[in-house]
Design an enzyme around this catalytic site. Structure first.
Site, mmCIF file in Angstrom:
data_model
loop_
_atom_site.group_PDB
_atom_site.id
_atom_site.type_symbol
_atom_site.label_atom_id
_atom_site.label_comp_id
_atom_site.label_asym_id
_atom_site.label_seq_id
_atom_site.Cartn_x
_atom_site.Cartn_y
_atom_site.Cartn_z
ATOM 1 N N HIS A 44 -8.297 -0.645 0.410
ATOM 2 C CA HIS A 44 -7.415 -1.804 0.275
ATOM 3 C C HIS A 44 -8.296 -3.012 -0.056
ATOM 4 C CE1 HIS A 44 -4.177 0.254 2.738
ATOM 5 N NE2 HIS A 44 -5.259 0.910 3.132
ATOM 6 N N LYS A 100 -14.018 -2.568 7.793
ATOM 7 C CA LYS A 100 -13.534 -3.513 6.790
ATOM 8 C C LYS A 100 -14.546 -4.636 6.597
ATOM 9 C CE LYS A 100 -10.921 -6.493 9.957
ATOM 10 N NZ LYS A 100 -9.683 -7.272 10.147
ATOM 11 N N HIS A 156 -5.457 -1.250 -4.820
ATOM 12 C CA HIS A 156 -5.912 -0.116 -4.015
ATOM 13 C C HIS A 156 -6.711 0.824 -4.897
ATOM 14 C CE1 HIS A 156 -2.555 -1.767 -1.686
ATOM 15 N NE2 HIS A 156 -3.294 -1.423 -0.659
ATOM 16 N N CYS A 216 0.790 -1.239 0.000
ATOM 17 C CA CYS A 216 0.000 0.000 0.000
ATOM 18 C C CYS A 216 0.827 1.297 0.000
ATOM 19 C CB CYS A 216 -1.019 -0.015 1.130
ATOM 20 S SG CYS A 216 -0.523 -0.857 2.632
ATOM 21 N N ASP A 246 -3.073 -7.896 -5.023
ATOM 22 C CA ASP A 246 -3.334 -6.693 -4.237
ATOM 23 C C ASP A 246 -3.803 -5.555 -5.140
ATOM 24 O OD1 ASP A 246 -3.475 -5.345 -1.899
ATOM 25 O OD2 ASP A 246 -1.316 -5.177 -1.572
ATOM 26 N N ARG A 300 7.293 -11.228 4.932
ATOM 27 C CA ARG A 300 7.006 -10.963 6.338
ATOM 28 C C ARG A 300 7.676 -12.045 7.179
ATOM 29 N NH1 ARG A 300 0.461 -9.745 5.840
ATOM 30 N NH2 ARG A 300 0.666 -8.021 4.350
ATOM 31 N N GLN A 325 0.590 -11.254 -3.499
ATOM 32 C CA GLN A 325 -0.835 -10.968 -3.319
ATOM 33 C C GLN A 325 -1.456 -10.462 -4.624
ATOM 34 O OE1 GLN A 325 -0.205 -8.104 -0.035
ATOM 35 N NE2 GLN A 325 -1.631 -9.346 1.136
#
Length: 648
Positions: free
Chosen positions: A521, A475, A395, A344, A393, A373, A391
């Site tokens: 997100h 969320k 945004h 992000c 991912d 991670r 991911q």
């Protein structure tokens, strides 16, 4: 003695003397309820029937018919009964903690000798004796000094340490199950006989560091399962057996998909077949996101700590980040960078390049972002929990008024993707404002309302998790259900008004002034690694034809058929099918068995009769029957089946 007023679920109120217990309240309503009562919920907190109630409150009395409360007590009491059984068999064993977990509990013990499978059987037998004894359970509140001396006298150092970790002023609750004692928040049953003696099972032993700290003593953790009745336990054990057959690590070896080794813990070595699945899934998601208006980007793997400090991740997430120190030319001090744990902050950097107008919004930026991670070695599990992952991912930068429509569009996309991948049902959980948060109540009302309206306009059921949102926004979590009933959380949709502010994201509004965008997100699959693990287990390795790494194997029955085998294989490859020829000098039954273990969806057997007729004998995975079709029919059928879903 002062009076208090208790409000029941139906809205009726009754007055009681202050200090009344749940047991006394149940008895005042009906003798039958007093017999069936197991616990109470008082002002939203789960209460033991022995606990006094000192002030006006809402109350609900629970019986074994209330699954959530009943299972919590069954599993919590079973943990204590197991610890008592262990100490009755081996009095020198030290006890620590035994929390409830999904489907059961665990309890950590300090014992010099390792527990064996035979020990677990002995412990189970002792537990049944304790349950059948129906020993009363009682509780008292003690002051800190008394509790510490009690455990020091019993030579229970772990309990002493736990008490010292509890903040001053908190109650210290002591429980006795018969003559055996434990320090615990509760609640518990009224006697040991309320735990079903035929509905629990001790499953295995594992090592666990005390309080999860690798520098502390290694303890032995015994895991158990517990349910309301024997049938529920049996059904769960059957599910576990099926899950073991579907274990993606076992199937990954059989299908030659991937491996993980000590030189790169938590990192996946993808083999050709596994990487084929990965790329097929990535290409499918790329197409679906492009059609939904996302622009694909790519951001750096290694980023200076300055950005992580600005975003707030350095302070909140530093211990989970892999640090990279670089000797820059001419610099006296090393430059400190980090492998990105999430995408992000980097996506905001792309948004910030160039002036943005309200006409540019919503701006949907997607990345197959590779993240790292630090996960503890004990928590890693095949593909399901790794240190390096990618991911799907994305945004979305938008105005407040666009949140509802973007959320609805995302849910439609997620629902369609899940359906294409074989998951027809999923649950939605809406997590709302926590006590500690940023923003005004008016802002939270509007944003939470936007998410709620987006779900409701699609006529989808959902649950609310009150207070479980992030401090910066609410969320949605999406949990899909697999073929054997397990739930997996993969998709997420989070509203963020904080990160754009911290990183200076702005757009020019219709009024000519600068405004901060909301940042949404979102992910559908989440980690590719984890989702592939879920797919393997959901399908027991028998992946849909379009995803299978090897879709067709053309196998010769006799060597004279080899030229036709290669002709068919080449034609299938030209038709877009991942096909292989197997012309080894082996019997056809051996070839079929080997490729079936490898989960190849279709095996085409070719002998001299097939050569003469220009046909193939088709055997489909999981089906013992065979059918004969023409070569042209095979090319048309399997060429079409190899195409990825186009969405719904």
């Amino acid at each position: 003695m002062s009076q208090i007023s208790l409000t029941f679920p139906d809205g009726n109120k009754r007055d009681y003397a202050a200090g009344v217990t749940g047991a006394e309240v149940a008895a005042s309503i009906a003798p039958g309820l007093a017999k069936k009562a197991i616990s109470a919920t008082v002002n939203g907190a789960h209460y033991d029937l022995q606990w006094p109630i000192h002030a006006d409150a809402s109350i609900a009395i629970h019986t074994l018919a209330d699954d959530a409360q009943a299972l919590e007590l069954i599993r919590h009491d079973a943990a204590h009964i197991m610890a008592r059984a262990v100490q009755e068999i081996w009095p020198d064993v030290k006890v620590t903690i035994g929390p409830v977990r999904d489907y059961g509990w665990f309890y950590d013990f300090d014992r010099a000798e390792p527990f064996t499978p035979e020990d677990l059987g002995q412990i189970e037998a002792k537990m049944k004796q304790i349950i059948n004894a129906r020993d009363p359970v009682r509780t008292e509140i003690w002051d800190r000094a008394r509790a510490i001396k009690f455990y020091q006298d019993k030579n229970e150092p772990f309990k002493v340490e736990l008490i010292n970790r509890i903040p001053e002023g908190e109650d210290l609750r002591m429980y006795w199950h018969g003559n055996w004692q434990d320090f615990c928040r509760g609640p518990h049953f009224a006697h040991t006989g309320q735990v079903p003696a035929d509905a629990f099972k001790l499953t295995h032993v594992a090592g666990a560091y005390w309080l999860g700290d690798a520098s502390r003593p290694m303890l032995q953790r015994i895991y158990g399962l517990a349910f309301k009745n024997r049938d529920d336990l049996k059904a769960h054990m059957t599910m576990l057996e099926e899950a073991a057959k579907r274990d993606h690590r076992k199937l990954g070896r059989e299908m030659d998909l991937f491996h993980i080794q000590d030189e790169a813990p938590g990192m996946v070595f993808w083999h050709p077949h596994g990487w084929t699945i990965y790329r097929q899934l990535e290409d499918y998601m790329r197409g679906r996101q492009k059609a939904a208006g996302y622009k694909e980007i790519k951001t750096p793997q290694v980023v200076d700590r300055v950005l992580w400090e600005k975003s707030g991740h350095w302070e909140a997430y530093r211990e989970n980040m892999f640090i990279v120190e670089v000797d820059e030319d001419g610099e006296k001090a090393k430059r400190i960078n980090a492998l990105k744990p999430m995408n992000c902050p980097c996506h905001v950097q792309i948004f910030n390049q160039g002036l943005k107008s309200y006409r540019d919004l919503p701006l949907r930026l997607a990345e197959f972002g590779s993240c790292h991670r630090y996960e503890s070695s004990g928590s890693m599990h095949g593909l399901m929990r790794v240190r390096g992952f990618t991911q799907d991912d994305a945004h979305i930068f938008c105005t407040e008024d666009q949140i509802e429509s973007e959320c609805a569009g995302f849910i439609r996309l997620l629902s369609s993707v899940y359906k294409d991948l074989g998951f027809d049902s999923f649950d939605i959980k809406l997590s709302t404002r926590p006590e500690v948060r940023i923003g005004t109540d008016e802002q939270w009302d509007k944003v939470e309302g936007a998410l709620t309206k987006a779900i409701e306009q699609l006529a989808l059921p959902y649950e609310i998790n009150p207070g479980d949102g992030a401090f910066y926004g609410p969320k949605l979590d999406f949990k899909l259900t697999d073929a054997i009933g397990r739930q997996w959380q993969c998709g997420t949709f989070q509203v963020d008004a904080q990160l754009p502010d911290r990183l200076g994201a702005e757009y020019v509004g219709e009024d000519g002034a600068k405004h901060m965008p909301y940042m949404l997100h979102r992910a559908i699959l989440g980690s590719f690694e984890r989702f592939i693990g879920i797919l393997i287990e959901n399908y027991a390795g028998k992946l849909p034809f379009w995803l299978a790494p090897r879709q067709v194997v053309v196998a010769s029955i006799v060597s004279d058929a080899d030229p036709f085998v290669h002709e068919i294989t080449n034609a299938l490859i030209k038709a877009g099918v991942r096909a292989e020829a197997d012309t080894r000098n082996e019997k056809i039954n051996y070839k079929v068995r080997e490729h079936s273990v490898g989960k190849v969806p279709v095996i085409l057997a070719v002998g001299m009769k097939e050569v003469e007729d220009r046909t193939v004998s088709v055997r489909r995975l999981g089906d013992n029957r065979t059918e004969t079709i023409s070569m042209d029919q095979a090319l048309a059928e399997f060429g079409f089946a190899a195409l990825p879903p186009a969405g719904h």
